[in-house]
Write a protein that holds these residues in place. Structure first.
Motif, mmCIF file in Angstrom:
data_model
loop_
_atom_site.group_PDB
_atom_site.id
_atom_site.type_symbol
_atom_site.label_atom_id
_atom_site.label_comp_id
_atom_site.label_asym_id
_atom_site.label_seq_id
_atom_site.Cartn_x
_atom_site.Cartn_y
_atom_site.Cartn_z
ATOM 1 N N LEU A 429 17.052 -42.976 44.872
ATOM 2 C CA LEU A 429 15.670 -43.411 45.105
ATOM 3 C C LEU A 429 15.305 -43.261 46.581
ATOM 4 O O LEU A 429 15.987 -43.782 47.454
ATOM 5 N N MET A 430 14.185 -42.549 46.854
ATOM 6 C CA MET A 430 13.768 -42.267 48.227
ATOM 7 C C MET A 430 12.453 -42.943 48.600
ATOM 8 O O MET A 430 12.265 -43.330 49.745
ATOM 9 N N HIS A 431 11.531 -43.062 47.659
ATOM 10 C CA HIS A 431 10.184 -43.514 47.992
ATOM 11 C C HIS A 431 9.734 -44.521 46.945
ATOM 12 O O HIS A 431 9.785 -44.256 45.749
ATOM 13 N N VAL A 432 9.297 -45.709 47.409
ATOM 14 C CA VAL A 432 8.829 -46.770 46.516
ATOM 15 C C VAL A 432 7.506 -47.289 47.048
ATOM 16 O O VAL A 432 7.394 -47.630 48.232
ATOM 17 N N ASN A 433 6.504 -47.357 46.202
ATOM 18 C CA ASN A 433 5.197 -47.895 46.569
ATOM 19 C C ASN A 433 5.023 -49.252 45.895
ATOM 20 O O ASN A 433 4.887 -49.343 44.678
ATOM 21 N N LEU A 434 5.033 -50.316 46.701
ATOM 22 C CA LEU A 434 4.872 -51.685 46.206
ATOM 23 C C LEU A 434 3.581 -52.303 46.739
ATOM 24 O O LEU A 434 3.494 -53.512 46.939
ATOM 25 N N SER A 435 2.570 -51.494 46.958
ATOM 26 C CA SER A 435 1.296 -51.986 47.483
ATOM 27 C C SER A 435 0.574 -52.817 46.430
ATOM 28 O O SER A 435 0.611 -52.504 45.240
ATOM 29 N N TYR A 436 -0.076 -53.896 46.888
ATOM 30 C CA TYR A 436 -0.912 -54.743 46.039
ATOM 31 C C TYR A 436 -0.137 -55.257 44.824
ATOM 32 O O TYR A 436 -0.604 -55.186 43.686
ATOM 33 N N THR A 437 1.039 -55.763 45.079
ATOM 34 C CA THR A 437 1.855 -56.320 44.003
ATOM 35 C C THR A 437 2.051 -57.827 44.155
ATOM 36 O O THR A 437 2.950 -58.390 43.536
ATOM 37 N N GLN A 438 1.230 -58.472 44.986
ATOM 38 C CA GLN A 438 1.228 -59.928 45.168
ATOM 39 C C GLN A 438 2.556 -60.448 45.724
ATOM 40 O O GLN A 438 3.005 -61.538 45.378
ATOM 41 N N LYS A 455 21.272 -45.831 50.858
ATOM 42 C CA LYS A 455 21.631 -44.628 51.593
ATOM 43 C C LYS A 455 20.591 -43.523 51.460
ATOM 44 O O LYS A 455 20.678 -42.504 52.146
ATOM 45 N N THR A 456 19.621 -43.707 50.570
ATOM 46 C CA THR A 456 18.643 -42.645 50.326
ATOM 47 C C THR A 456 17.208 -43.072 50.580
ATOM 48 O O THR A 456 16.334 -42.224 50.740
ATOM 49 N N LEU A 457 16.920 -44.369 50.624
ATOM 50 C CA LEU A 457 15.552 -44.848 50.742
ATOM 51 C C LEU A 457 14.971 -44.492 52.108
ATOM 52 O O LEU A 457 15.587 -44.760 53.142
ATOM 53 N N VAL A 458 13.748 -43.898 52.118
ATOM 54 C CA VAL A 458 13.123 -43.496 53.370
ATOM 55 C C VAL A 458 11.737 -44.096 53.566
ATOM 56 O O VAL A 458 11.291 -44.256 54.700
ATOM 57 N N CYS A 459 11.025 -44.445 52.490
ATOM 58 C CA CYS A 459 9.675 -44.984 52.628
ATOM 59 C C CYS A 459 9.444 -46.062 51.585
ATOM 60 O O CYS A 459 9.709 -45.849 50.405
ATOM 61 N N PRO A 688 17.479 -36.321 47.960
ATOM 62 C CA PRO A 688 18.289 -37.068 48.932
ATOM 63 C C PRO A 688 18.934 -36.140 49.942
ATOM 64 O O PRO A 688 19.409 -35.053 49.597
ATOM 65 N N ILE A 689 18.932 -36.545 51.209
ATOM 66 C CA ILE A 689 19.423 -35.683 52.269
ATOM 67 C C ILE A 689 20.879 -35.301 52.074
ATOM 68 O O ILE A 689 21.291 -34.182 52.300
ATOM 69 N N GLU A 690 21.663 -36.234 51.624
ATOM 70 C CA GLU A 690 23.052 -35.951 51.301
ATOM 71 C C GLU A 690 23.265 -36.316 49.857
ATOM 72 O O GLU A 690 22.981 -37.432 49.439
ATOM 73 N N LYS A 691 23.741 -35.360 49.098
ATOM 74 C CA LYS A 691 23.976 -35.612 47.684
ATOM 75 C C LYS A 691 25.026 -36.697 47.539
ATOM 76 O O LYS A 691 26.175 -36.540 47.925
ATOM 77 N N ILE A 692 24.596 -37.828 47.018
ATOM 78 C CA ILE A 692 25.520 -38.942 46.827
ATOM 79 C C ILE A 692 26.405 -38.611 45.636
ATOM 80 O O ILE A 692 25.964 -38.618 44.493
#
Length: 1005
Positions: A429-438, A455-459, A688-692
């Motif tokens: 998982l690299m990108h998660v959008n949790l906007s407006y989730t209270q 190790k993979t999350l960037v945003c 992912p930048i490095e294959k886990i």
């Protein structure tokens, strides 16, 4: 009556519909049939129109039911049927008079006045139901169509005729209504289908555009210029209103269009019926990989065909954003997704998911290979969100997740705790959008471990949540220990001019910063259409559309791309997401030999300065200094990640001169000469930048099914030897205490290997002891016999001497060797064999063990098999998945009065399963699976008592004995063995994957 012309197309239409659907029965009375066609209907009979009985196929059930309920109603029903027949006759007369039109003229008067009194039909007994008797199918129907085809030589081919007949039948196969009048009107309405296929009879090559135009012409609707909308095997018809007739025309055309891979239909106001018609044409394509069907209608008709569409097409991208789902068909739609095994991108935003649909979707996502998932704007409840993230812990492929505008925040924070666990464990998982989730402050801080350990999350987006700046700072302290400003932080709607040091609004088309994902004042994405499919777009044409935005973005981001980009490794708070906005790595290489000075630094009012030999001042980071690193002689380099679009920069040389370089284009901007670059949009997906790598976890015996198995250790071996030493009679032949202690030391140091040899020898036939014949074979195998001192007679004397029982032990057999006796006989043979050598008894024993026992004997290798093959995660997973069945199998074969399986019971179990094994192999599987007996003379019966943990190990050894000749893993061998054992005992084997999924599905327990 004058015979009038009937259109061949109408006649074929008429015959096709009613002859296909009429049952192959005949009227009981041929006279009745002749009477029905006698008066004023001669022209129709000349064309072999079916008898009236064939028109009432849809009334069968009603008539039968009426006859059974009340026979007195039959006459009324017959009168009703005759009225229908009368109206049909009048319609046929109208068609003869007006063959070119599908509607009667305004001033149309029937040729024959409509009869108010139905014609009389001869009555028959109600019980016989003669009105339901049908005339057999008229064979001329098919022949008439075939005769029509014979006008073209291409249709002499049997296959061509069959293909055309199939298409004709398929075109009208969906017309089903109980009312004859409605049926007839629909046949007339769909006349264009027959006209189209009739024209195709004379075409060797099918032109889908002619089909489309012909159908639109027949329907009297303006055709969409689909030819101009097809580029690179993609058809994009966004924001065209597509009616049901247009869907029918598109469906016919799409079934013949070659090599389409992308179909994008966005905001077309398509109905459920129109979507179904369109999908039927797409099914024949079989190469569709991307399908956008947004802001249209979905219902039962669409769902039925949608499953077949997903099955036949290798779909990798599906977008159903904003579709209006009728009734409860959303669950059916989610169920259809299970038919697609190739899905990579799934967008289901703005649909509205009830809890049961979220759970069903979560099960699908958990097992699928989807990389990108959008569930935003669905108002998913906390309960459903809790289950969703529990399932996501088992997903291994997801890289992008948009979960904005759903409900996550709560005082308890249960959902965020599960989400945090998912972030910590997810491998990609690299990108998660949790906007407006209270999300509140406490929920926000509970996600800190997930961001720290991933190790993979960037945003991660947190816009629109109730998070204080103090908690944001606390999060940053936890992430990087100190806040570090990086170039991703910037104003979205302003650009600073270095000479003025003030902000000015951006109005030109060459805006400095660009957002690919535009949002309105509420934060909702309002313009994410992708009309140009081959290339996402030209970055130089993008403008900044966030002017006047009141919502401030809160995005935690870092860059894990190229190792040369060092400044972006740490987390930072930004108003931009380089993932959503498709930023790309960009390299500046500046040669000092190609610089051209335009003015001095003093002419500008710089807000920030750093000392560096050569540095950049760029618009993308508000004209802050960027130092360049030495790349080569007179060459400096900077590598960063930049937003797409126009960017301007100067080169500052020696902190004194403002320069432009000839290596980049130069433009005038607001009266100043600047270098200008156009950064392209990133047109590739992120990974992912490095294959886990899924490195297998080390086997942990204490957490496995073998945790209760006690292995031999130095301490247990010493205990066993001390117990055996009490029964040794070596003191009778070795009088010197020192020499005797030395011999004991030799035996203890070699105890492990000698015990393995004893186990292997005793398992041949006389388990758990060694008989005289077996020991004789053992001596020959170890080449112990010689022509000097150790002959067969000497070995026999040693065997007899060892078997003398001074302690009168009940568990010690008189003619066999137990474990302590095996150690003793080795010492006696060594002293006999080497009696002429100047060696001590201990040295003699060591010499015999090294030169003969270890060299030529076969150890059991039980420990090696256990460590190298049996003790692994795959075997443990298989046994763990079937642990309940193994316990049931053990219970069925155990002794009645005990909690163990005897050797005889073990043999019976194997015989029942039908394994063709020698007795020696069965004994070895049983014996080698036993734990060591610490004091065998005190509990000799333990050798014949197999406990459950020993039984589990024996299954592995048994599998190796049965399938060891096959080149497969031990897990596969055990899988076959368990299946055979379980079937014979009425049990069902479970696969480890199924067991894990079932355990994970039961998440609430």
């Amino acid at each position: 009556m004058e015979l009038k012309y009937v259109s061949p197309a109408i006649e074929r239409n008429f015959r096709k519909r009613y002859l296909v659907n009429s049952p192959s029965t005949s009227l009981n009375s041929e006279n009745s049939s002749s009477k029905l066609h006698s008066s004023s209907h001669t022209p129709i009979s000349m064309y072999k129109i079916p008898s009236p009985g064939s028109f009432i196929s849809n009334l069968d059930k009603d008539i039968v039911k009426a006859c059974k309920i009340n026979s007195s109603e039959i006459k009324k029903i017959q009168d009703k049927v005759e009225m229908f027949l009368t109206e049909v006759d009048e319609k046929i007369d109208m068609i003869k008079a007006h063959p070119a039109g599908s509607k009667s003229p305004i001033d149309y008067m029937p040729v024959k006045p409509l009869s108010t009194t139905p014609r009389k039909i001869p009555q028959s007994s109600p019980t016989k139901l003669t009105i339901l008797k049908r005339k057999q199918k008229c064979p001329e129907a098919r022949r008439s169509i075939e005769n029509l085809m014979k006008t073209q030589k291409d249709f002499h081919n049997k296959k061509s005729k069959e293909d055309l007949l199939f298409k004709l039948q398929k075109s009208l196969g969906n017309i089903k209504t109980p009312c004859i009048e409605d049926l007839y009107s629909k046949i007339i309405k769909n006349e264009h289908s027959f006209e189209t296929y009739k024209n195709l009879r004379h075409n060797t090559e099918i032109d889908p555009f002619k089909i489309f135009n012909q159908v639109c012409s027949n329907e009297k609707i303006p055709p969409v210029p689909i030819l101009s909308k097809i580029q690179d095997n993609s058809l994009v018809l966004n924001r065209y209103r597509i009616s049901d007739p247009m869907c029918s025309a598109l469906g016919d055309a799409l079934s013949f269009l070659p090599n389409l891979t992308k179909i994008h239909l966005d905001e077309n106001s398509m109905t459920d019926l129109g979507g179904m018609t369109l999908l039927k044409g797409l099914i024949l394509q079989k190469n569709i990989k991307s399908f956008y069907y947004t802001h249209n209608e979905i219902g039962g008709n669409f769902s039925k065909v949608f499953k077949e569409f997903l099955t036949n097409c290798p779909l990798t991208e599906l977008n159903l954003r904003g579709c209006k789902v009728i009734g409860n068909h959303l669950l059916d739609l989610v169920k259809c997704l299970h038919a697609c095994k190739t899905m990579k991108k799934l967008y289901l935003s703005e649909i509205g998911f009830p809890n049961n649909c979220v759970e069903r979707l979560s099960r699908y996502i958990k097992r699928s290979g989807i990389n990108e998932l959008d569930l935003s704007w669905n108002q998913i409840s906390q309960e459903a969100s809790l289950k969703f993230f529990k399932y996501m812990k088992f997903n291994k492929h997801l890289t992008m997740l948009d979960y904005s505008w759903n409900i996550l925040g709560s005082e308890e924070g249960d959902v965020c705790i599960i989400l945090n666990n998912m972030l910590m464990q997810h491998p990609s998982l690299m990108h998660v959008n949790l906007s407006y989730t209270q999300i509140n402050d406490n929920n926000f801080l509970s996600l800190t471990p997930g961001l720290q350990t991933s190790k993979t999350l960037v945003c991660v987006h947190f816009t629109g949540n109730n998070i204080s700046q103090r908690k944001i700072n606390a999060m940053m302290i936890n992430l990087i220990a100190s806040y570090k400003q990086v170039c991703i932080s910037d104003s979205a709607n302003k650009v600073y001019h270095p000479a003025q040091s003030i902000s000015m609004q951006t109005k030109s088309v060459t805006s400095t910063l660009h957002n690919i994902k535009f949002r309105d004042r509420t934060g909702k994405c309002v313009s994410s259409h992708r009309d140009a499919l081959a290339n996402i777009g030209n970055s130089c044409s993008y403008n900044d559309r966030l002017d006047g935005r009141e919502i401030k973005e809160v995005i935690f981001s870092r860059y894990l791309g190229e190792t040369t980009i060092k400044d972006l490794k740490n987390w930072a708070v930004s108003e931009h997401c380089w993932v959503c906005e498709r930023w790309v790595p960009f390299t500046f290489k500046i040669s000092t030999l190609m610089l051209e000075t335009i003015c001095s630094v003093g002419e500008y009012k710089w807000s920030m300065q750093i000392l560096a030999p050569v540095k950049l001042k760029c618009s993308f980071n508000l004209w802050e200094d960027i130092s360049l690193e030495d790349y080569d002689a007179n060459v400096y380099e900077y590598i960063g990640i930049l937003p797409p679009g126009h960017h301007r920069f100067w080169v500052i040389n020696n902190n004194t001169d403002v320069c432009v370089t000839k290596q980049f284009s130069r433009r005038k901007w607001d009266g100043y000469i600047v270098n200008e670059i156009i950064v392209p949009i990133r047109n590739y997906d992120l990974e992912p930048i490095e294959k886990i790598k899924d490195t297998p976890l080390a086997f942990d015996k204490n957490k496995s099914v073998f945790k209760n198995f006690v292995e031999d250790t130095e301490q247990t071996r010493k205990i066993m030897f001390e117990n055996d030493k009490k029964h040794l009679k070596l003191s009778r032949i070795i009088k010197d205490e020192t020499l005797l202690v030395n011999v004991y030391g030799v035996l203890l140091s070699n105890f492990a290997v000698i015990k393995e040899i004893f186990d292997a020898t005793s398992a041949r036939s006389n388990y758990p002891n060694i008989g005289w014949l077996d020991f004789s074979s053992f001596c020959e195998q170890c080449q112990l016999l010689d022509n000097k001192f150790l002959n067969r007679s000497a070995i026999d004397r040693c065997f007899i001497a060892v078997n003398v029982d001074l302690d009168d032990l009940d568990d010690n057999p008189q003619q066999e060797l137990c474990r302590y006796e095996f150690f003793e006989i080795i010492v006696r043979i060594a002293m006999c064999k080497y009696q002429d050598l100047p060696l001590s008894p201990g040295e003699m024993t060591q010499k015999l063990i090294e030169e003969h026992i270890f060299k030529y004997s076969d150890p059991s290798l039980a420990i090696k098999f256990r460590r190298e093959k049996l003790y692994c995660n795959d075997v443990n997973d298989l046994l763990e998945a079937n642990l309940t069945n193994c316990q049931a199998l053990f219970t069925k074969n155990r002794e009645r009065l005990g909690r163990w399986i005897s050797l005889e019971g073990y043999k019976k179990m194997i015989a029942k399963a039908g394994f063709n094994l020698k007795e020696d192999d069965i004994i070895k599987a049983y014996a080698f699976s036993k734990m060591s007996i610490l004091d065998e003379m005190a509990s000799a019966d333990s050798y014949d008592r197999m406990l459950f943990v020993e039984f589990l190990e024996s299954l592995g050894r048994l599998s190796n004995a049965v399938y060891g000749h096959m080149e497969i893993s031990l897990t596969e061998m055990m899988d076959k063995t368990l299946e055979s054992l379980f079937i014979k005992n009425g049990l069902k084997k479970r696969a480890p994957e199924v067991a894990k999924e079932e355990n994970s599905d039961d998440l609430d327990n």
